[in-house]
Structure formats: C-alpha cells, structure tokens
Motif scaffolding. Structure first.
Motif, PDB file in Angstrom:
ATOM      1  N   ALA A 128       3.184   6.610   4.390  1.00  0.00           N
ATOM      2  CA  ALA A 128       3.097   5.296   3.738  1.00  0.00           C
ATOM      3  C   ALA A 128       4.400   4.525   3.918  1.00  0.00           C
ATOM      4  CB  ALA A 128       2.753   5.461   2.265  1.00  0.00           C
ATOM      5  N   LEU A 129       5.531   5.209   3.799  1.00  0.00           N
ATOM      6  CA  LEU A 129       6.828   4.558   4.008  1.00  0.00           C
ATOM      7  C   LEU A 129       6.973   4.108   5.452  1.00  0.00           C
ATOM      8  CD1 LEU A 129       9.673   3.596   3.438  1.00  0.00           C
ATOM      9  CD2 LEU A 129      10.426   5.980   3.466  1.00  0.00           C
ATOM     10  N   ARG A 130       6.585   4.959   6.386  1.00  0.00           N
ATOM     11  CA  ARG A 130       6.675   4.583   7.804  1.00  0.00           C
ATOM     12  C   ARG A 130       5.784   3.374   8.115  1.00  0.00           C
ATOM     13  NH1 ARG A 130       9.513   7.820  11.044  1.00  0.00           N
ATOM     14  NH2 ARG A 130      10.134   9.851  10.245  1.00  0.00           N
ATOM     15  N   ALA A 131       4.613   3.335   7.529  1.00  0.00           N
ATOM     16  CA  ALA A 131       3.726   2.183   7.735  1.00  0.00           C
ATOM     17  C   ALA A 131       4.368   0.916   7.177  1.00  0.00           C
ATOM     18  CB  ALA A 131       2.372   2.436   7.080  1.00  0.00           C
ATOM     19  N   PHE A 132       4.974   1.003   6.009  1.00  0.00           N
ATOM     20  CA  PHE A 132       5.665  -0.143   5.421  1.00  0.00           C
ATOM     21  C   PHE A 132       6.831  -0.586   6.299  1.00  0.00           C
ATOM     22  CE2 PHE A 132       9.213  -1.521   2.621  1.00  0.00           C
ATOM     23  CZ  PHE A 132       8.703  -2.766   2.273  1.00  0.00           C
ATOM     24  N   ALA A 133       7.612   0.374   6.795  1.00  0.00           N
ATOM     25  CA  ALA A 133       8.782   0.057   7.625  1.00  0.00           C
ATOM     26  C   ALA A 133       8.393  -0.677   8.901  1.00  0.00           C
ATOM     27  CB  ALA A 133       9.553   1.329   7.950  1.00  0.00           C
ATOM     28  N   ALA A 134       7.192  -0.426   9.400  1.00  0.00           N
ATOM     29  CA  ALA A 134       6.730  -1.060  10.633  1.00  0.00           C
ATOM     30  C   ALA A 134       5.859  -2.295  10.370  1.00  0.00           C
ATOM     31  CB  ALA A 134       5.930  -0.044  11.451  1.00  0.00           C
ATOM     32  N   SER A 135       5.744  -2.690   9.112  1.00  0.00           N
ATOM     33  CA  SER A 135       4.784  -3.734   8.744  1.00  0.00           C
ATOM     34  C   SER A 135       5.345  -5.154   8.810  1.00  0.00           C
ATOM     35  CB  SER A 135       4.274  -3.485   7.324  1.00  0.00           C
ATOM     36  OG  SER A 135       5.294  -3.773   6.376  1.00  0.00           O
ATOM     37  N   GLU A 154       4.093   7.191  -1.853  1.00  0.00           N
ATOM     38  CA  GLU A 154       3.281   8.389  -2.046  1.00  0.00           C
ATOM     39  C   GLU A 154       3.447   9.401  -0.929  1.00  0.00           C
ATOM     40  OE1 GLU A 154      -0.624   6.755  -2.373  1.00  0.00           O
ATOM     41  OE2 GLU A 154      -0.865   6.515  -0.212  1.00  0.00           O
ATOM     42  N   SER A 155       3.892   8.933   0.254  1.00  0.00           N
ATOM     43  CA  SER A 155       4.060   9.835   1.386  1.00  0.00           C
ATOM     44  C   SER A 155       5.025   9.229   2.409  1.00  0.00           C
ATOM     45  CB  SER A 155       2.716  10.092   2.069  1.00  0.00           C
ATOM     46  OG  SER A 155       2.240   8.897   2.672  1.00  0.00           O
ATOM     47  N   GLU A 156       5.522  10.083   3.266  1.00  0.00           N
ATOM     48  CA  GLU A 156       6.353   9.619   4.369  1.00  0.00           C
ATOM     49  C   GLU A 156       5.554   8.669   5.261  1.00  0.00           C
ATOM     50  OE1 GLU A 156       8.672  11.390   8.287  1.00  0.00           O
ATOM     51  OE2 GLU A 156       8.178  12.769   6.657  1.00  0.00           O
ATOM     52  N   PRO A 215       0.823  -1.219   0.000  1.00  0.00           N
ATOM     53  CA  PRO A 215       0.000   0.000   0.000  1.00  0.00           C
ATOM     54  C   PRO A 215       0.856   1.267   0.000  1.00  0.00           C
ATOM     55  CG  PRO A 215      -0.791  -1.541   1.656  1.00  0.00           C
ATOM     56  CD  PRO A 215       0.522  -2.076   1.154  1.00  0.00           C
ATOM     57  N   GLY A 216       0.500   2.197  -0.853  1.00  0.00           N
ATOM     58  CA  GLY A 216       1.202   3.478  -0.914  1.00  0.00           C
ATOM     59  C   GLY A 216       2.470   3.468  -1.741  1.00  0.00           C
ATOM     60  N   LEU A 217       2.866   2.315  -2.264  1.00  0.00           N
ATOM     61  CA  LEU A 217       4.073   2.245  -3.088  1.00  0.00           C
ATOM     62  C   LEU A 217       3.720   2.624  -4.520  1.00  0.00           C
ATOM     63  CD1 LEU A 217       7.119   1.466  -3.172  1.00  0.00           C
ATOM     64  CD2 LEU A 217       6.369  -0.776  -3.948  1.00  0.00           C
TER      65      LEU A 217
END
Length: 115
Positions: free
Chosen positions: A78-85, A74-76, A41-43
């Motif tokens: 979204a990246l932070r959510a991915f990094a914690a996923s 798409e946003s910081e 998501p968000g990539l």
C-alpha cells in the motif's frame, strides 16, 4: 510455514518551517493535508509530532526537525502504491507551492520487522 500476512509500513516526513509561516503550516497540515490523507487507499492513520527535549543518557535525543508526520499504511504494498501515485505527486506539488523555500523537508519509509 511462511507467514504471508502483510506487515505495516510507515511513511515519515520531517520538516522545518520559517517562523512567519509556522501557524499557516500547522493549520494546513491539520486540515487540508489530514483530509487528503484520509482518502489514501491503505492508509490507516496520519499522526503529527513535535520533538521533545529529553536527555536519555548516551543519546541526548537532539532533533533538528521541528515537525514529523507519520503515515501508517496497512502494508508495504500500500505504501509503495502511494509512493508511485498521482496522489503523492499532487500532494507534493501543493506542499511546494505553499511552503517551498520556507524550510527543509526529508522523507523516510520503513517496513515493520517485529512482531
């Protein structure tokens, strides 16, 4: 008035790989990892690069890494959510199961600051 539009963010992975596993590494990245990334998501995009030997004067452009992959979000947030996923955790485990001890890897994160 403050602009509240989310800015793009990048997750960058640089890697080297042992010559005997290089073909498998590239095949895996271009197929399996690309398919996994497409579902994040968000990539917005995943792009792979290899260094160019280019002398640009005072900065010779020497690069110790064989490969770089850039994931554009798409946003910081979204990246932070991915990094914690759990997704990143699973992707990391898969990478390590296939290529651990066969090279080196470093990860970087960037947020867009202009425009």
């Amino acid at each position: 008035m403050q602009d509240l539009t989310p800015t793009r963010a990048l997750f960058v992975v640089k890697a080297t790989i042992a010559p005997e596993r290089e073909a498998a590494f590239n095949e895996w990245y271009n197929t399996r990892r690309a398919a996994e990334a497409a579902a994040v998501p968000g990539l917005l995009a995943m792009r792979r690069y290899a260094p160019l030997a280019l002398d640009v004067g005072a900065h010779p452009g020497a690069e110790p890494w064989q490969y770089m992959v850039v994931y554009e979000f798409e946003s910081e947030e979204a990246l932070r959510a991915f990094a914690a996923s759990d997704t990143l955790l699973a992707m990391t485990r898969d990478y390590e199961a296939r290529f651990s001890g066969l090279g080196a890897r470093a990860r970087f994160a960037y947020k867009q600051i202009f425009p």
